[in-house]
Write an enzyme that holds these catalytic residues in place. Sequence first.
Site, PDB file in Angstrom:
ATOM      1  N   ASP A  20     -16.428 -16.332  11.445  1.00  0.00           N
ATOM      2  CA  ASP A  20     -15.425 -17.082  11.854  1.00  0.00           C
ATOM      3  C   ASP A  20     -15.884 -18.310  12.572  1.00  0.00           C
ATOM      4  OD1 ASP A  20     -13.087 -16.451  13.618  1.00  0.00           O
ATOM      5  OD2 ASP A  20     -14.256 -15.590  15.300  1.00  0.00           O
ATOM      6  N   ASN A  68      -4.625 -11.028   9.396  1.00  0.00           N
ATOM      7  CA  ASN A  68      -4.619 -11.858   8.842  1.00  0.00           C
ATOM      8  C   ASN A  68      -2.877 -12.698   8.412  1.00  0.00           C
ATOM      9  OD1 ASN A  68      -7.695 -13.180   8.391  1.00  0.00           O
ATOM     10  ND2 ASN A  68      -6.881 -12.846  10.243  1.00  0.00           N
TER      11      ASN A  68
HETATM   12  C1  IPE Z   1     -12.326 -11.875  10.963  1.00  0.00           C
HETATM   13  O1  IPE Z   1     -11.533 -12.652  12.176  1.00  0.00           O
HETATM   14  C2  IPE Z   1     -11.297 -11.776   9.881  1.00  0.00           C
HETATM   15  C3  IPE Z   1     -12.174 -12.756   9.058  1.00  0.00           C
HETATM   16  C4  IPE Z   1     -13.338 -13.613   9.433  1.00  0.00           C
HETATM   17  C5  IPE Z   1     -11.348 -13.442   7.801  1.00  0.00           C
HETATM   18  P1  IPE Z   1     -10.300 -13.283  12.827  1.00  0.00           P
HETATM   19  O2  IPE Z   1     -10.520 -14.008  13.303  1.00  0.00           O
HETATM   20  O3  IPE Z   1      -9.087 -13.092  12.167  1.00  0.00           O
HETATM   21  O4  IPE Z   1     -10.545 -12.117  14.133  1.00  0.00           O
HETATM   22  P2  IPE Z   1     -10.013 -12.019  15.001  1.00  0.00           P
HETATM   23  O5  IPE Z   1      -8.741 -12.086  15.329  1.00  0.00           O
HETATM   24  O6  IPE Z   1     -10.994 -12.812  16.380  1.00  0.00           O
HETATM   25  O7  IPE Z   1     -10.771 -11.014  16.570  1.00  0.00           O
HETATM   26  C1  IPE Z   2     -12.203 -17.463  10.316  1.00  0.00           C
HETATM   27  O1  IPE Z   2     -12.097 -18.447  11.221  1.00  0.00           O
HETATM   28  C2  IPE Z   2     -11.898 -17.814   9.184  1.00  0.00           C
HETATM   29  C3  IPE Z   2     -10.575 -16.603   8.383  1.00  0.00           C
HETATM   30  C4  IPE Z   2      -9.682 -15.471  10.075  1.00  0.00           C
HETATM   31  C5  IPE Z   2     -10.281 -16.195   7.935  1.00  0.00           C
HETATM   32  P1  IPE Z   2     -10.249 -18.550  11.996  1.00  0.00           P
HETATM   33  O2  IPE Z   2      -9.814 -19.216  11.429  1.00  0.00           O
HETATM   34  O3  IPE Z   2     -10.799 -17.110  12.378  1.00  0.00           O
HETATM   35  O4  IPE Z   2     -11.002 -19.858  13.280  1.00  0.00           O
HETATM   36  P2  IPE Z   2     -10.970 -19.721  14.866  1.00  0.00           P
HETATM   37  O5  IPE Z   2     -11.139 -18.188  15.284  1.00  0.00           O
HETATM   38  O6  IPE Z   2      -9.691 -20.047  15.226  1.00  0.00           O
HETATM   39  O7  IPE Z   2     -12.288 -20.283  15.415  1.00  0.00           O
HETATM   40 MG    MG Z   3     -11.376 -16.210  13.862  1.00  0.00          MG
END
Ligand code: IPE
Ligand code: IPE
Ligand code: MG
Length: 244
Positions: A20, A68
Amino acid sequence: MDIEKLKSNGVPRHIGIIMDGNGRWAKNRGLPRTAGHKEGLSSAKRIVAAAASLGIEYVTLYTFSTENWKRAQEEVGYLMGLIKGHLRAEFEFYKKNGIRIDHIGDIEGLPEDVRNEILKAKDDTKDFTGTTCVLAINYGSRDEIVRGIRKIAKNADISSEDIDEAFVSRALDIPGLPDVDLMIRTGGEKRLSNFMLWQCAYAEFIFTDTLWPEYGEEEFFSHIGQFQGRNRRFGGVPGQEARS
Ligand code: IPE
Ligand code: IPE
Ligand code: MG
């Protein structure tokens, strides 16, 4: 970090990683979120190669969750393209590091070209004997459990007495996937976001504020060292015999 020492102290058999912080990494640099995902892919390769060098059996990477899909179409499309392009281009990387690709998540819910690329990478790497890199794509733990229960319910030969924990495990996306020993989440949030709820029943958790594109081997090795210092009791009391 002394890699040989880490290895001799017993590495986790299965590491789960919630990668993340890509979006925030990009935002901090005034870049589009997609640039963060591109950089995040380099981190993923770096960490999978590091895990392979330690002889870790399974690394499961949370790559795209069932939640997502809520993101903008542009970002979702970019991520799907990145997954597909990576799988196609990286056979040499897998070969060099002995990495086997596997998948958890609802593969039927993915665009056909992405689904085919995952199945092809899985097939191309099936004879490699190093680390298995499990890609969680269109993955949600509740969805995995619900699909597992449906599989069980559809089989008329099963009676309720047949169902125990091992049976439920076998109904999940990879039958025989061992429990997660160490779960790492980058990006500062302290939650599981629907990742491997069943498999994490006795996992050790490490949360780091480091954003995924900045997560490197050194921090990864230090997290494995932290794991080795944890006292895993699994509900027992050390030195006490189980009551018979
Ligand atoms: C979790 O991250 C999913 C992945 C890393 C693929 P998210 O960014 O989607 O999770 P939340 O929204 O903070 O719970
Ligand atoms: C995690 O990074 C990757 C995926 C969920 C695919 P994020 O896209 O959630 O990055 P932040 O949390 O917005 O910084
Ligand atoms: Mg995220």
